[in-house]
Every structure is written in structure tokens, then in C-alpha cells.
Design an enzyme around this catalytic site. Structure first.
Site, PDB file in Angstrom:
ATOM      1  N   SER A 240       0.812  -1.215   0.000  1.00 10.47           N
ATOM      2  CA  SER A 240       0.000   0.000   0.000  1.00 10.47           C
ATOM      3  C   SER A 240       0.846   1.266   0.000  1.00 10.47           C
ATOM      4  O   SER A 240       0.584   2.205   0.738  1.00 10.47           O
ATOM      5  CB  SER A 240      -0.936   0.002   1.206  1.00 10.47           C
ATOM      6  OG  SER A 240      -0.212  -0.184   2.400  1.00 10.47           O
ATOM      7  N   CYS A 241       1.868   1.289  -0.816  1.00  3.69           N
ATOM      8  CA  CYS A 241       2.789   2.425  -0.847  1.00  3.69           C
ATOM      9  C   CYS A 241       2.214   3.588  -1.647  1.00  3.69           C
ATOM     10  O   CYS A 241       1.211   3.450  -2.341  1.00  3.69           O
ATOM     11  CB  CYS A 241       4.119   1.996  -1.462  1.00  3.69           C
ATOM     12  SG  CYS A 241       4.803   0.504  -0.702  1.00  3.69           S
ATOM     13  N   THR A 242       2.862   4.751  -1.551  1.00  3.00           N
ATOM     14  CA  THR A 242       2.521   5.916  -2.368  1.00  3.00           C
ATOM     15  C   THR A 242       3.805   6.508  -2.913  1.00  3.00           C
ATOM     16  O   THR A 242       4.785   6.657  -2.180  1.00  3.00           O
ATOM     17  CB  THR A 242       1.767   6.973  -1.539  1.00  3.00           C
ATOM     18  OG1 THR A 242       0.651   6.372  -0.875  1.00  3.00           O
ATOM     19  CG2 THR A 242       1.267   8.102  -2.441  1.00  3.00           C
TER      20      THR A 242
ATOM     21  N   ASN B  41       6.717   6.074  -0.060  1.00  9.31           N
ATOM     22  CA  ASN B  41       6.438   5.480   1.241  1.00  9.31           C
ATOM     23  C   ASN B  41       6.489   3.965   1.107  1.00  9.31           C
ATOM     24  O   ASN B  41       5.893   3.409   0.176  1.00  9.31           O
ATOM     25  CB  ASN B  41       5.021   5.825   1.714  1.00  9.31           C
ATOM     26  CG  ASN B  41       4.866   7.245   2.166  1.00  9.31           C
ATOM     27  OD1 ASN B  41       5.834   7.966   2.305  1.00  9.31           O
ATOM     28  ND2 ASN B  41       3.624   7.657   2.375  1.00  9.31           N
TER      29      ASN B  41
ATOM     30  N   GLU C 265       5.966   0.021  -5.987  1.00  9.62           N
ATOM     31  CA  GLU C 265       4.623   0.541  -5.791  1.00  9.62           C
ATOM     32  C   GLU C 265       3.656  -0.540  -6.255  1.00  9.62           C
ATOM     33  O   GLU C 265       3.505  -0.781  -7.459  1.00  9.62           O
ATOM     34  CB  GLU C 265       4.431   1.817  -6.620  1.00  9.62           C
ATOM     35  CG  GLU C 265       3.064   2.432  -6.514  1.00  9.62           C
ATOM     36  CD  GLU C 265       2.821   3.097  -5.173  1.00  9.62           C
ATOM     37  OE1 GLU C 265       1.651   3.144  -4.747  1.00  9.62           O
ATOM     38  OE2 GLU C 265       3.788   3.577  -4.548  1.00  9.62           O
TER      39      GLU C 265
END
Length: 475
Positions: free
Chosen positions: A8-10, A29, A100
Site C-alpha cells: 500500500s505504498c505511495t 512510502n 509501488e
């Protein structure tokens, strides 16, 4: 298919003409599936790089080239589930962040199924970053690996050098596309397939698996009259509208409110390539990657709000493990132009530390993370701060913001001083490496001391009024 634990990265990408100082900047992230997933910051020397790589979570194995470069990495502190190196810069000043996690659809998975023992996020940095001399070479290497071994998940992969930024997305088990980010543009990628129209006649801007167009045609995957990668290979689900899209909406709103004035957090037509109404700074990137929809009705930390009722998933959450902003600066000697700005823990409550990457070691308070809590360790101290601050947001955020402002100012001061020190030296080779290592240690010691002081302040302040407290003056 194995489901990634880091899912669940950004991501934010900033071209050199869009950034405040002409740098190429890539940032992401790393968000784990659980709140606690201890991370460390290390340098991998060529002699420590494996010559044959074996994944821990699958049967994927690959023989690696015999001439690796030195590189930085932010692996899991406990390696029983693999390396998960995530983000780093190699000794040729090429940066990579992976991955990602993105989305796809049933038609694509039916036409090109995932490979259960293919490569994935666990592996990608380790088997790629030590062997590339440019961002473009990074795409090419991963493309060959994907076509040969396949992948068990859909991923976006970031590459940069001082001149170019490339964003690569996988499609099914073996297909992929990559787009060079225009120099005057930025991108926000929130766990969705993002790349849109592909120009097959523009090799300077696009790379792709050799049969991509034929593959889409043979399997009737393209519902449009153009070749829109997102429409063909991505998804458009209810989960996307609440979990993914709102993050892109908020970031684009921050960089240029006019660009989304007719959009909502659930709009499914937000652009991939964007242009800000100003030059983008490190502070801008940090704010967006730590944001929780401030100044909107969707902020879970707003007074009186029950966070369980907020409809959209924020960017800055308790599952943030580390943020690496990889900055490659122009006009400076290559020996000290690359900086990895690193923050551990939940991004609304931490600060960035600048690490020059032309070093052979990292400071122990960032390097020696274990699976056991240690308040003198950067990961664990920031994890405890985020736990306290999230439960006492209104009470302690002034302390947190004061800390963030002061330490970010210190970080900029350190970069200016170190740059000046290196420019004044006529050092080369090992002398530069040693000087930068010593400078990194001093920077880390200062910020770690400030972080421990903040933790102490928050513990004292929030211990006064908890269940079980007793003050005889109230009785």
C-alpha cells in the site's frame, strides 16, 4: 499468487525542471501490511552482494553478474521473509525504489497469469540496483528479468539518474511498460496502474515488452481506440475509488488546486503526468507523503472525528515503515551529489534525515535495527512517537510540528555545510568516502538526540491523564 506484505505504498516523482533546485527526485512510502515491520538503513559492498540470489518467499532463483556496484538499501531488520531492500542509490548515482504495488484486471491475468515463483518486491532492488549505470538501464534490466522469469504481482518501479526519471509498470506475469517522466512534470502513484497513452514511435519516452501491442490485440484486451495502458491493464473498482484514487486527488489538489476543482476523491480520470503551479520542494513531498487529508472533511485526526468512519485511506498512516526521497543534484561533483533523505515510522510524525550515499557504512542508530524495541534506535523511537501522537493528536501535534520544523532546518543546514566542506577539500577516492561517512554520523547523532527528546516530551505530557490516573484534589 503470493500477496506482497508491502502492498500500500505511495509514490511521487519530480522532474528536474519541476523541482526547486534542478534535481531529479523520486520518493516512495514503504507501507507494510501491519503497523510494525522494523527497517534498517545499510550500505551493501560488492563483496557482500550475492552471486546467486535465492528468494525467501518463493522458489525464485537467479544467477547475478559478477561485477556489482556498492549501493544503499533499506531492508527488513528481520530477514526471515527476505531482503525487501526497497530504496537506494548505487555508486554510479543511479537511484531505484521498488515497488509501488499496483492493480490489474481479470482479463489481463487470464491472458498472462502471474508466475507463483517469479520475482517480486522482495527481490527487485537487490537483483537490479547494483548492476545499472542509468535509469534507462534499470528499466531494461528489469524488463528482461520479467520476460524471462515473470512476476507474482503487479508493481510500479522507480528509476532515476541526474538527467532522467523512468516509471515502470508490470502487466500480468510477463509484460510491462515504462515512461520517462517529462522534466517539467510530477507524478503521484497510489497503488493503481497509472501510465496512460503510449506512443510506440517515441523510444525516448517509452519502453515496453516487445510483444505488448500484439499481446493486447490477440487477447482482445483494448476497449479503446488508442493504447491507454491504464484502461487496458489497470482496474477501476470500488476499492480503487476509496483506497487508491483519493491519494492522487489530494496530492494533485495540493500541488495545483485548480487542476482538480471539478474532480472528487473518487474520480477515475485523474491524469498520470501532472504539472504543479510552482517548483516542488522536499518539504512539499514530505507533506504529501505524510498527509491525511488535512483541511478536508476526510481527515481522521480532525477534532471529534471517529477515524473508523472516514471513507478514504490517507497517505500518512500507521503502516508507513520508511520514506526514502532519492535526490540526484546537478552541477555538483558526482562524489557528493546524491542524497537519500530517510524517515522511519509514520510520516505525519517523523522528520527526514539527509544521508550522502557515497559511503561504506551508515550510522548505527539507523543501521542496527533489530526486532526488539530500542528507544535509541531511529526506527523504534519513531514508531513509539507515532503510536503516542496518533492517540493524542490534538494534545501533542504542536510539539511534533516544532520538532519537524527545527530538524528539517538543521538538515538543510547540514547539507549546505557538508557541500561547502567537500568543495573546499581537494580530497578524492577514499578520503571523500570517509569524510561523508563522518558527516552522516554527525547528522544522524543530532537528529537521533532530538528524536529521543521529542519521545521523552510526549511520554511525559500524555502520561498525566490516562485511565487509572488519580489526583486527590479531584476527590
Amino acid at each position: 499468487m503470493f500477496s506482497s506484505k508491502h502492498s500500500s505504498c505511495t509514490t511521487i516523482l519530480v522532474g528536474k525542471k519541476a523541482s526547486y533546485d534542478g534535481s531529479t527526485i523520486i520518493a516512495r512510502n514503504e507501507d507494510a501490511g501491519d503497523a510494525i515491520n522494523p527497517k534498517k538503513f545499510v550500505v551493501v559492498e560488492p563483496e557482500d552482494q550475492p552471486r546467486e540470489y535465492h528468494a525467501k518467499l518463493t522458489k525464485f532463483t537467479v544467477k547475478l553478474p559478477d561485477n556489482p556496484l556498492r549501493y544503499t538499501s533499506v531492508p527488513d531488520a528481520v530477514a526471515d521473509k527476505g531482503v525487501w531492500g526497497e530504496a537506494g542509490i548505487n555508486s554510479h548515482n543511479v537511484a531505484m525504489s521498488a515497488t509501488e504495488t499496483i492493480t490489474t484486471n481479470a482479463r489481463v491475468m487470464g491472458a498472462d497469469p502471474f508466475e507463483k515463483d517469479g520475482l517480486g518486491e522482495e527481490d527487485l532492488l537487490t537483483i537490479t540496483l547494483p548492476y545499472i549505470n542509468s535509469a534507462r538501464e534499470g528499466v531494461q534490466r528489469v524488463g528482461k528479468l520479467l520476460e524471462k522469469y515473470g512476476t507474482y504481482e503487479s508493481n510500479g518501479i522507480l528509476f532515476s539518474d541526474v538527467n532522467e526519471i523512468w516509471y515502470m509498470e508490470t502487466a500480468g506475469g510477463h509484460h510491462w511498460v515504462a515512461q520517462r517522466i517529462p522534466d517539467d512534470a510530477y507524478v503521484i502513484a497510489p497503488n493503481q496502474t497509472g501510465i496512460q497513452e503510449i506512443d510506440f514511435d517515441d523510444p525516448d519516452s517509452f519502453m515496453y515488452s516487445k510483444d505488448l501491442r500484439k499481446f493486447a490485440q490477440e487477447h482482445h484486451l483494448n476497449p479503446t481506440s488508442h493504447f491507454n495502458f491504464r484502461k487496458i491493464f489497470g482496474s477501476d473498482t470500488q476499492l480503487d475509488h476509496r483506497y487508491n484514487t483519493p491519494r492522487a486527488w489530494y496530492g494533485q489538489r495540493y500541488f495545483d488546486p485548480e487542476s482538480v476543482k471539478d474532480k472528487t476523491p473518487m474520480s477515475n480520470d485523474l491524469p498520470f503526468i501532472c504539472h504543479a503551479n510552482r517548483k516542488i520542494t522536499l518539504e512539499d513531498i514530505k507533506f504529501v507523503l505524510g498527509s491525511h487529508y488535512q483541511d478536508t472533511p476526510y481527515d481522521p485526526f480532525a477534532p471529534g472525528v471517529d477515524y473508523k468512519t472516514v471513507p478514504y485511506r490517507p497517505i500518512g498512516i500507521n503502516r508507513n515503515q520508511e520514506l526514502s526521497i532519492l535526490q540526484l543534484r546537478p552541477g555538483l561533483p558526482s562524489t557528493y551529489s546524491a542524497i537519500q533523505w530517510l524517515a522511519f515510522g509514520s510520516n505525519p510524525f517523523n522528520t527526514l534525515t539527509p544521508f550522502y550515499t557515497n559511503v561504506v557504512n551508515t550510522p548505527d542508530c539507523y543501521r542496527d535495527t533489530t526486532g526488539t524495541f530500542d528507544s535509541h534506535n531511529a526506527y523504534w523511537a519513531n514508531r513509539m512517537i507515532s503510536l503516542i501522537a496518533a492517540n493524542h493528536y490534538q494534545e501533542v501535534m504542536q510539539d511534533v510540528e516544532d520538532y519537524q520544523l527545527k530538524e528539517m532546518a538543521y538538515a538543510h543546514e547540514r547539507v549546505n555545510k557538508i557541500d561547502s566542506m567537500m568543495a573546499d577539500k581537494e580530497a578524492s577516492g577514499s578520503h571523500v568516502v570517509r569524510a561523508l561517512g563522518q558527516a552522516n554520523a554527525r547528522t544522524a547523532d543530532h537528529i537521533m538526540t532530538a528524536t529521543e527528546a521529542l519521545l521523552t516530551t510526549l511520554v511525559i505530557k500524555t502520561s498525566q491523564d490516562v485511565p487509572g490516573s488519580f489526583n486527590r484534589e479531584h476527590y
